[in-house]
Design an enzyme around this catalytic site. Structure first.
Site, short mmCIF file in Angstrom:
data_model
loop_
_atom_site.label_atom_id
_atom_site.label_comp_id
_atom_site.label_asym_id
_atom_site.label_seq_id
_atom_site.Cartn_x
_atom_site.Cartn_y
_atom_site.Cartn_z
N PHE A 121 0.85 -1.20 0.00
CA PHE A 121 0.00 0.00 0.00
C PHE A 121 0.88 1.24 0.00
O PHE A 121 1.71 1.39 0.90
CB PHE A 121 -0.84 -0.08 1.27
N THR A 124 2.10 7.03 2.09
CA THR A 124 3.04 7.97 2.71
C THR A 124 4.13 8.42 1.74
O THR A 124 4.64 7.62 0.95
CB THR A 124 3.69 7.29 3.93
N GLU A 125 4.47 9.69 1.83
CA GLU A 125 5.56 10.25 1.02
C GLU A 125 6.50 11.03 1.94
O GLU A 125 6.12 11.37 3.07
CB GLU A 125 4.98 11.19 -0.05
N GLY A 129 3.19 12.59 5.41
CA GLY A 129 3.06 11.47 6.36
C GLY A 129 1.73 11.60 7.08
O GLY A 129 0.70 11.11 6.61
N GLN A 334 10.95 -4.66 33.12
CA GLN A 334 11.31 -4.40 34.52
C GLN A 334 11.25 -5.68 35.36
O GLN A 334 12.09 -5.91 36.22
CB GLN A 334 10.38 -3.34 35.12
N ILE A 335 10.25 -6.51 35.09
CA ILE A 335 10.11 -7.76 35.86
C ILE A 335 11.28 -8.70 35.57
O ILE A 335 11.82 -9.34 36.47
CB ILE A 335 8.74 -8.42 35.55
N GLU A 361 0.31 3.51 10.22
CA GLU A 361 -1.12 3.67 9.93
C GLU A 361 -1.73 4.80 10.75
O GLU A 361 -2.88 4.75 11.19
CB GLU A 361 -1.89 2.35 10.10
N1 CAA Z 1 -13.93 7.55 5.94
C1 CAA Z 1 -14.55 8.14 4.89
N2 CAA Z 1 -14.19 9.37 4.43
C2 CAA Z 1 -13.18 10.00 5.06
C3 CAA Z 1 -12.49 9.44 6.14
C4 CAA Z 1 -12.90 8.15 6.57
N3 CAA Z 1 -12.30 7.55 7.60
N4 CAA Z 1 -11.52 10.28 6.55
C5 CAA Z 1 -11.61 11.37 5.75
N5 CAA Z 1 -12.61 11.18 4.85
C6 CAA Z 1 -13.06 12.11 3.82
C7 CAA Z 1 -13.68 13.34 4.48
O1 CAA Z 1 -15.05 13.13 4.78
C8 CAA Z 1 -13.47 14.41 3.44
O2 CAA Z 1 -14.44 14.31 2.42
P1 CAA Z 1 -15.66 15.37 2.34
O3 CAA Z 1 -15.02 16.71 2.18
O4 CAA Z 1 -16.43 14.93 1.14
O5 CAA Z 1 -16.40 15.25 3.63
C9 CAA Z 1 -12.13 14.02 2.79
O6 CAA Z 1 -11.95 12.63 3.08
C10 CAA Z 1 -10.99 14.80 3.38
O7 CAA Z 1 -10.97 14.55 4.80
P2 CAA Z 1 -10.35 15.53 5.88
O8 CAA Z 1 -10.76 16.93 5.56
O9 CAA Z 1 -10.66 15.00 7.23
O10 CAA Z 1 -8.79 15.36 5.56
P3 CAA Z 1 -7.54 15.93 6.27
O11 CAA Z 1 -6.56 16.37 5.24
O12 CAA Z 1 -7.93 16.93 7.32
O13 CAA Z 1 -6.83 14.63 6.94
C11 CAA Z 1 -6.34 12.95 8.58
C12 CAA Z 1 -7.37 13.82 7.85
C13 CAA Z 1 -7.20 12.14 9.50
C14 CAA Z 1 -5.36 13.74 9.38
C15 CAA Z 1 -5.59 12.07 7.53
O14 CAA Z 1 -4.69 12.84 6.77
C16 CAA Z 1 -4.86 10.92 8.17
O15 CAA Z 1 -5.47 9.92 8.53
N6 CAA Z 1 -3.52 11.04 8.30
C17 CAA Z 1 -2.70 9.91 8.73
C18 CAA Z 1 -2.28 9.11 7.56
C19 CAA Z 1 -1.89 7.73 7.92
O16 CAA Z 1 -2.50 7.09 8.75
N7 CAA Z 1 -0.86 7.25 7.27
C20 CAA Z 1 -0.41 5.92 7.47
C21 CAA Z 1 0.12 5.40 6.19
S1 CAA Z 1 0.03 3.69 5.97
C22 CAA Z 1 1.23 2.97 6.83
O17 CAA Z 1 1.72 3.48 7.80
C23 CAA Z 1 1.53 1.65 6.30
C24 CAA Z 1 2.32 0.69 6.98
O18 CAA Z 1 2.79 -0.14 6.28
C25 CAA Z 1 2.45 0.56 8.47
#
Ligand code: CAA
Length: 380
Positions: A121, A124-125, A129, A334-335, A361
């Site tokens: 998947f 992230t860039e 992030g 610690q244990i 995530e």
């Molecule tokens: N379900 C459905 N729609 C969603 C949603 C969800 N959970 N979250 C956001 N949306 C929709 C919103 O409703 C919005 O649409 P509308 O305008 O039509 O309502 C649109 O998406 C934009 O949403 P936001 O305005 O909330 O977006 P934002 O820019 O403010 O960002 C955030 C929200 C929650 C901070 C998001 O950027 C985020 O989750 N950031 C973290 C990213 C992340 O988890 N990265 C992990 C990468 S994967 C990884 O780590 C892999 C690995 O291998 C371990």
């Protein structure tokens, strides 16, 4: 949470498998930082690579609770194998199943669900992030294909995956609504993968950069409508966060397993150290947090299958289980004292592994943001 007889039996089956096939290699994978290629056919044989996809498309989906239990039990003995499973199922097979066309599901899902191939998947860039909508990778349409340029980082299963889902900006003027998702196969010209990262924990799992340099993707490999990629990936992460909760939970339980055994068998002044009240209090606190984490993770799994929005519950499960994992691995250390600081016991590995749960995530801070936004908006 009291499980049904079916789910208890399923847990037992995965526990036996994990103890026999995964646990004996966990320490070596960490020490040598090697990807467990030999585990993949075994995970495939157990149906663990197709856990969120129905049989019609090659998977073995029964319910999300089974999936949560499977990731928990595998992670209880080996976090690296747990994250491989979590990223593969939740972040690659799920979005293809959920947002793909009939043709895409038939073409891309069977190899990753039952033929032993792995998925990955790309969200992230380097400068996107926590702000996932800040994606810089671009896809420009030329006739019936897209030309993709950019870089993704911290990608699980990157060097071993054959099937990638990833996002790119297709209309910069539209912000988050100008991001589109695509399916991409390894080996596509212009698509290269960096070298495996040297990480603090989960060192058997494979994490690397993805580079796209003029990669051509046919429009038929666009995943969902143009502009829906960000939303699709946020919905994907809602499910993924349950599996990271399971990872944290399994690691926490692994730490408690080790601390309990040590408290019962390690003697000082002629008595097991578990006879001491200060050790007993810590074991009780670890157990309490683990049971609470288990309830949060299982509740989120049940909520996902209920069809209702579960964004807040999955963020809560991930956040709580990650912190319970940190607590359990710290106090197990610690244990065990000096022994907990050596590779003779899995506790030091778990202590490092579980850190990922507070970052991957979505950091714990992002989970708090997601939970409070959902509460304030009254959306879940
Ligand atoms: N379900 C459905 N729609 C969603 C949603 C969800 N959970 N979250 C956001 N949306 C929709 C919103 O409703 C919005 O649409 P509308 O305008 O039509 O309502 C649109 O998406 C934009 O949403 P936001 O305005 O909330 O977006 P934002 O820019 O403010 O960002 C955030 C929200 C929650 C901070 C998001 O950027 C985020 O989750 N950031 C973290 C990213 C992340 O988890 N990265 C992990 C990468 S994967 C990884 O780590 C892999 C690995 O291998 C371990």
């Amino acid at each position: 949470m009291i499980l049904s007889e079916h789910h208890e039996k399923y847990r037992q089956k995965i526990r036996e498998f994990a103890l026999a096939e995964i646990a004996p290699h966990a320490q070596r994978l960490d020490e040598q930082q090697v990807f467990p290629h030999e585990h993949i056919p075994k995970l495939n044989e157990m149906g663990l690579l197709g856990m969120v996809v129905p049989e019609k498309y090659g998977g073995y989906f029964t319910d999300t609770l089974e999936y949560a239990i499977a990731v928990e039990e595998v992670s209880r003995v080996c976090g690296s194998t747990g994250i491989i499973l979590a990223a593969h199922n939740s972040l690659c097979t799920y979005p293809i199943y959920q947002f793909g066309t009939e043709e895409q599901k038939k073409k891309y899902l069977p190899p990753v669900c039952r033929e032993g191939e792995l998925g990955s998947f790309g969200l992230t860039e380097p400068s996107a992030g926590s702000d996932a909508a800040g994606t810089k990778s671009t896809a420009v349409k030329e006739g019936d294909k897209w030309i993709l340029n950019g870089t993704k980082c911290f990608i699980t299963n990157a060097t071993v995956g054959t099937t990638f889902v990833m996002t790119a900006v297709t209309d910069k003027s539209k912000g988050a609504k100008g991001i589109t998702a695509f399916i991409l196969k390894s080996g596509t010209p212009g698509f290269t993968v960096g070298k495996k990262e040297n990480k603090m924990g989960l060192r058997g799992s494979d994490t690397a950069f993805l580079h796209f340099d003029g990669v051509e993707i046919p429009d038929e490999d666009r995943l969902g409508p143009e502009g829906d990629g960000f939303k699709e990936f946020m919905m994907t992460l809602d499910g993924g966060r349950i599996s990271i909760g399971s990872l944290g939970l399994g690691l926490a339980q692994g730490a408690l397993d080790c601390a309990l055994e040590y408290a019962k068998t390690h003697e000082e002044n002629g008595r097991p150290i578990g006879d001491r009240q200060n050790i007993q209090f810590k074991l009780a606190d670890m157990s309490m947090q683990i049971e609470a984490a288990r309830n949060f993770v299982y509740e989120a799994a049940l909520a996902k299958d209920s069809g209702k929005k579960f964004t807040r519950l999955s963020a809560t499960a991930k956040l709580y289980a990650s912190e319970a994992g940190r607590y359990a691995s710290y106090w197990a250390g610690q244990i065990l004292g000096d022994n907990g600081y050596t590779e003779r016991y899995p506790v030091e590995r778990i202590y490092r592994d579980v850190k990922l749960c507070e970052i991957g995530e979505g950091t714990s801070e992002i989970q708090r943001l997601v939970i409070s936004r959902e509460l304030l908006r009254g959306t879940s």
